[in-house]
Design a protein around this motif. Structure first.
Motif, PDB file in Angstrom:
ATOM      1  N   ILE A 369      39.256  21.601  14.745  1.00 27.24           N
ATOM      2  CA  ILE A 369      39.457  22.728  15.785  1.00 27.24           C
ATOM      3  C   ILE A 369      40.174  23.895  15.294  1.00 27.24           C
ATOM      4  O   ILE A 369      40.406  24.692  15.740  1.00 27.24           O
ATOM      5  CB  ILE A 369      40.263  22.182  16.863  1.00 27.24           C
ATOM      6  N   TRP A 370      40.281  23.905  13.650  1.00 36.45           N
ATOM      7  CA  TRP A 370      41.161  25.024  13.213  1.00 36.45           C
ATOM      8  C   TRP A 370      40.210  25.868  12.561  1.00 36.45           C
ATOM      9  O   TRP A 370      38.903  26.011  12.806  1.00 36.45           O
ATOM     10  CB  TRP A 370      42.038  24.352  12.208  1.00 36.45           C
ATOM     11  N   THR A 371      40.672  26.845  11.684  1.00 38.55           N
ATOM     12  CA  THR A 371      39.839  27.771  11.116  1.00 38.55           C
ATOM     13  C   THR A 371      39.040  27.284  10.063  1.00 38.55           C
ATOM     14  O   THR A 371      38.949  26.168   9.778  1.00 38.55           O
ATOM     15  CB  THR A 371      40.787  28.614  10.295  1.00 38.55           C
ATOM     16  N   SER A 372      37.700  28.087   9.784  1.00 42.05           N
ATOM     17  CA  SER A 372      36.705  27.400   8.975  1.00 42.05           C
ATOM     18  C   SER A 372      37.416  27.202   7.386  1.00 42.05           C
ATOM     19  O   SER A 372      37.060  26.031   6.966  1.00 42.05           O
ATOM     20  CB  SER A 372      35.621  28.710   8.727  1.00 42.05           C
ATOM     21  N   LEU A 373      38.430  27.789   7.004  1.00 40.90           N
ATOM     22  CA  LEU A 373      39.046  27.654   5.577  1.00 40.90           C
ATOM     23  C   LEU A 373      39.668  26.312   5.768  1.00 40.90           C
ATOM     24  O   LEU A 373      39.542  25.505   4.853  1.00 40.90           O
ATOM     25  CB  LEU A 373      39.927  28.848   5.235  1.00 40.90           C
ATOM     26  N   LEU A 374      40.610  26.227   7.033  1.00 39.22           N
ATOM     27  CA  LEU A 374      41.515  24.978   7.066  1.00 39.22           C
ATOM     28  C   LEU A 374      40.469  23.676   7.145  1.00 39.22           C
ATOM     29  O   LEU A 374      41.024  22.618   6.492  1.00 39.22           O
ATOM     30  CB  LEU A 374      42.465  25.102   8.067  1.00 39.22           C
ATOM     31  N   ASN A 375      39.535  23.868   7.959  1.00 40.22           N
ATOM     32  CA  ASN A 375      38.562  22.691   8.171  1.00 40.22           C
ATOM     33  C   ASN A 375      37.793  22.376   6.834  1.00 40.22           C
ATOM     34  O   ASN A 375      37.881  21.071   6.368  1.00 40.22           O
ATOM     35  CB  ASN A 375      37.480  23.050   9.090  1.00 40.22           C
ATOM     36  N   MET A 376      37.591  23.433   5.841  1.00 41.79           N
ATOM     37  CA  MET A 376      37.278  22.912   4.781  1.00 41.79           C
ATOM     38  C   MET A 376      37.799  22.362   3.696  1.00 41.79           C
ATOM     39  O   MET A 376      37.785  21.613   3.114  1.00 41.79           O
ATOM     40  CB  MET A 376      36.431  24.397   4.130  1.00 41.79           C
ATOM     41  N   GLY A 377      39.322  22.904   3.946  1.00 42.50           N
ATOM     42  CA  GLY A 377      40.258  22.268   2.774  1.00 42.50           C
ATOM     43  C   GLY A 377      40.503  20.947   3.303  1.00 42.50           C
ATOM     44  O   GLY A 377      40.843  19.920   2.436  1.00 42.50           O
ATOM     45  N   ILE A 378      40.408  20.558   4.632  1.00 39.72           N
ATOM     46  CA  ILE A 378      40.929  19.068   4.981  1.00 39.72           C
ATOM     47  C   ILE A 378      39.830  18.217   4.623  1.00 39.72           C
ATOM     48  O   ILE A 378      39.941  17.091   4.012  1.00 39.72           O
ATOM     49  CB  ILE A 378      40.981  18.988   6.491  1.00 39.72           C
ATOM     50  N   MET A 379      38.342  18.630   4.537  1.00 43.08           N
ATOM     51  CA  MET A 379      37.445  17.934   4.341  1.00 43.08           C
ATOM     52  C   MET A 379      37.433  17.584   2.792  1.00 43.08           C
ATOM     53  O   MET A 379      37.108  16.676   2.444  1.00 43.08           O
ATOM     54  CB  MET A 379      36.034  18.553   4.595  1.00 43.08           C
ATOM     55  N   MET A 380      37.638  18.546   2.054  1.00 43.96           N
ATOM     56  CA  MET A 380      37.735  18.638   0.585  1.00 43.96           C
ATOM     57  C   MET A 380      38.882  17.774   0.010  1.00 43.96           C
ATOM     58  O   MET A 380      38.492  16.907  -0.822  1.00 43.96           O
ATOM     59  CB  MET A 380      37.974  19.950  -0.028  1.00 43.96           C
ATOM     60  N   VAL A 381      39.891  17.834   0.626  1.00 41.51           N
ATOM     61  CA  VAL A 381      41.081  16.839   0.296  1.00 41.51           C
ATOM     62  C   VAL A 381      40.700  15.510   0.496  1.00 41.51           C
ATOM     63  O   VAL A 381      40.869  14.425  -0.252  1.00 41.51           O
ATOM     64  CB  VAL A 381      42.333  17.135   0.812  1.00 41.51           C
ATOM     65  N   LEU A 382      40.049  15.170   1.603  1.00 37.89           N
ATOM     66  CA  LEU A 382      39.816  13.685   2.171  1.00 37.89           C
ATOM     67  C   LEU A 382      38.659  13.114   1.145  1.00 37.89           C
ATOM     68  O   LEU A 382      38.581  11.921   0.684  1.00 37.89           O
ATOM     69  CB  LEU A 382      38.985  13.810   3.549  1.00 37.89           C
ATOM     70  N   PHE A 383      37.450  13.958   0.910  1.00 37.03           N
ATOM     71  CA  PHE A 383      36.552  13.639  -0.115  1.00 37.03           C
ATOM     72  C   PHE A 383      37.029  13.358  -1.484  1.00 37.03           C
ATOM     73  O   PHE A 383      36.839  12.487  -2.026  1.00 37.03           O
ATOM     74  CB  PHE A 383      35.096  14.380  -0.067  1.00 37.03           C
ATOM     75  N   THR A 384      37.756  14.374  -2.175  1.00 36.42           N
ATOM     76  CA  THR A 384      38.137  14.156  -3.432  1.00 36.42           C
ATOM     77  C   THR A 384      39.149  13.093  -3.653  1.00 36.42           C
ATOM     78  O   THR A 384      39.219  12.219  -4.604  1.00 36.42           O
ATOM     79  CB  THR A 384      38.577  15.253  -3.958  1.00 36.42           C
ATOM     80  N   GLY A 385      40.093  12.938  -2.779  1.00 34.55           N
ATOM     81  CA  GLY A 385      41.199  11.823  -2.447  1.00 34.55           C
ATOM     82  C   GLY A 385      40.034  10.579  -2.483  1.00 34.55           C
ATOM     83  O   GLY A 385      40.665   9.343  -3.526  1.00 34.55           O
ATOM     84  N   ALA A 386      39.419  10.297  -1.806  1.00 34.52           N
ATOM     85  CA  ALA A 386      38.609   9.064  -1.661  1.00 34.52           C
ATOM     86  C   ALA A 386      37.770   8.903  -3.139  1.00 34.52           C
ATOM     87  O   ALA A 386      37.875   7.757  -3.429  1.00 34.52           O
ATOM     88  CB  ALA A 386      37.749   9.011  -0.472  1.00 34.52           C
ATOM     89  N   GLY A 387      37.635   9.882  -3.498  1.00 38.31           N
ATOM     90  CA  GLY A 387      36.827   9.894  -5.143  1.00 38.31           C
ATOM     91  C   GLY A 387      37.555   9.359  -5.815  1.00 38.31           C
ATOM     92  O   GLY A 387      37.159   8.498  -6.805  1.00 38.31           O
ATOM     93  N   LEU A 388      38.950   9.845  -6.086  1.00 43.60           N
ATOM     94  CA  LEU A 388      39.843   9.423  -7.186  1.00 43.60           C
ATOM     95  C   LEU A 388      40.207   7.842  -6.659  1.00 43.60           C
ATOM     96  O   LEU A 388      40.312   7.421  -7.947  1.00 43.60           O
ATOM     97  CB  LEU A 388      41.098  10.273  -6.946  1.00 43.60           C
TER      98      LEU A 388
END
Length: 403
Positions: A369-388
């Motif tokens: 529900i947030w801005t496009s930039l914040l939404n993108m940042g959230i997804m990127m952190v979740l994916f790369t954290g799980a990847g690590l």
């Protein structure tokens, strides 16, 4: 094996052909991104709604690869290319006749069902011919060549849009499909000999899928590659709303910004190739994961700020995306290293999972529900954290084997 020995396993022309087949993906995904606002206006919807044609393409890529993989293990690598590329060329042309966003979404699924054949066969062909070190170098070489596509595609799309409307983009993609079909017919040589082909029934295919997924030497590298790749798909799905809607970039400026991050993949892929004899595959994979997670954290921080400068966003995106130059080829080489004659099916599973992650990321972006930039940042952190986390599992497994 020495670096020179690995280099002698394949020719540049062969890699260029495989890269061309694989490049249909980034061309089909990235080339029409500058046109999304124009298309949204034509169909009377928002840019974010029109961006849902991206998850639709990811869905087709995920499903199609599950079909082509076992088929290529049964009948060889070349025949599926004829079918898939023909379907891609026809579906691309039909996209110009879409009358609504939903009809375009459906045609994008069909387009992806055809276009995904290239990436499946390219990965399988590399495994057919090369060992682990040679594969890592080959995948790096292919990513360098492929890196040109995300740079050139938005710029080429913007250039086409300068003279024509968005329909011309799909005409160009149809022509590219025909070009690939021509190259396959005259230049692609079969890499899976009849004696190595698997005679699979439907039940045996399901059993083979289960056996490959149970194989830890495949499963953990697959998750590492797919999850870190999720950062790229989050970026692709959000690039137009962030750059064009939030920061007001025009079509040409968007193409330059998008291409800048794609250039990072080329640079790190080149560095990865040079480090083959200095750092082992797992260490290079870990380095790439750390680079991507650091970039994702910067993007998330930018989204939390009220007015983050564009340069800060670009810095975070550069690291989050370019780190794929390390994670992509090394995860792929590790995952495919023990697959032998079932490389086509293994390639299909990994490719399908990659785009399933892209589909998941694209769908989740619609619910944040947030801005496009914040939404993108959230997804990127979740994916790369799980990847690590998956990379850590690979390292632990390797240490146990060496103990």
């Amino acid at each position: 094996m020495s670096e020179n020995g690995s280099r002698q396993q394949y020719s540049s022309a062969w890699i260029m052909l495989l890269a061309l087949l694989t490049a249909l993906g980034p061309l089909s995904i990235d080339m029409y991104l500058p046109a999304l606002p124009q298309m949204a206006n034509d169909f009377g919807v928002s840019t974010q709604m029109m961006a849902n044609t991206l998850p639709a393409y990811f869905f087709g890529l995920a499903m199609g690869q599950l079909i082509y993989g076992p088929i290529s293990d049964r009948i060889g690598r070349k025949k599926p290319l004829y079918v898939g590329l023909s379907l891609y060329a026809v579906a691309s042309l039909l996209c110009i006749f879409a009358t609504s966003e939903w009809s375009l979404i459906a045609l994008r699924v069909v387009q992806a069902l055809g276009g995904c054949v290239g990436v499946v066969i390219a990965r399988a062909a590399i495994r057919d011919r090369l060992d682990v070190q040679g594969s890592a170098q080959a995948f790096s070489s292919m990513m360098i060549v492929m890196g040109i596509a995300p740079i050139a595609a938005p710029a080429l799309g913007a250039w086409i849009l300068y003279f024509f409307n968005w329909h011309a983009v799909f005409v160009f993609l149809s022509v590219m499909g025909c070009l690939c079909l021509f190259c396959v017919h005259f230049f692609f040589k079969e890499t899976l000999q009849p004696t190595r082909r698997l005679k699979l029934t439907f039940n045996q295919i399901l059993t083979l899928y289960a056996a490959i997924l149970k194989d830890k030497s495949f499963r953990f590298p697959m998750f590492a590659g797919c999850l870190t790749g999720g950062a790229l798909f989050s970026y692709i799905s959000s690039a137009s709303p962030v750059f064009m809607d939030m920061y007001g970039l025009n079509q040409q400026q968007f193409a330059y910004a998008f291409g800048f991050n794609a250039l990072g993949i080329i640079i790190l892929s080149s560095i990865n190739k040079r480090l083959v004899t200095r750092l082992n595959t797992i260490r290079r994979l870990k380095l790439g994961g750390l680079i991507q997670f650091s970039g994702a954290a910067i993007v998330l921080l930018s989204g939390l700020l009220e007015h983050a400068p564009l340069v800060m966003v670009m810095l975070g995106l550069f690291f989050a995306v370019s780190g794929l130059g390390f994670t992509g080829p090394n995860a792929m080489a590790l995952a495919m290293s023990q697959q032998g004659a079932r490389a086509g099916t293994a390639s299909a599973i990994m490719g399908s999972m990659q785009f399933a992650v892209g589909l998941l990321g694209g769908l989740l972006l619609n619910f944040l529900i947030w801005t496009s930039l914040l939404n993108m940042g959230i997804m990127m952190v979740l994916f790369t954290g799980a990847g690590l986390r998956a990379i850590a599992k690979i390292a632990a497994q390797s240490n146990q084997q060496q103990a």
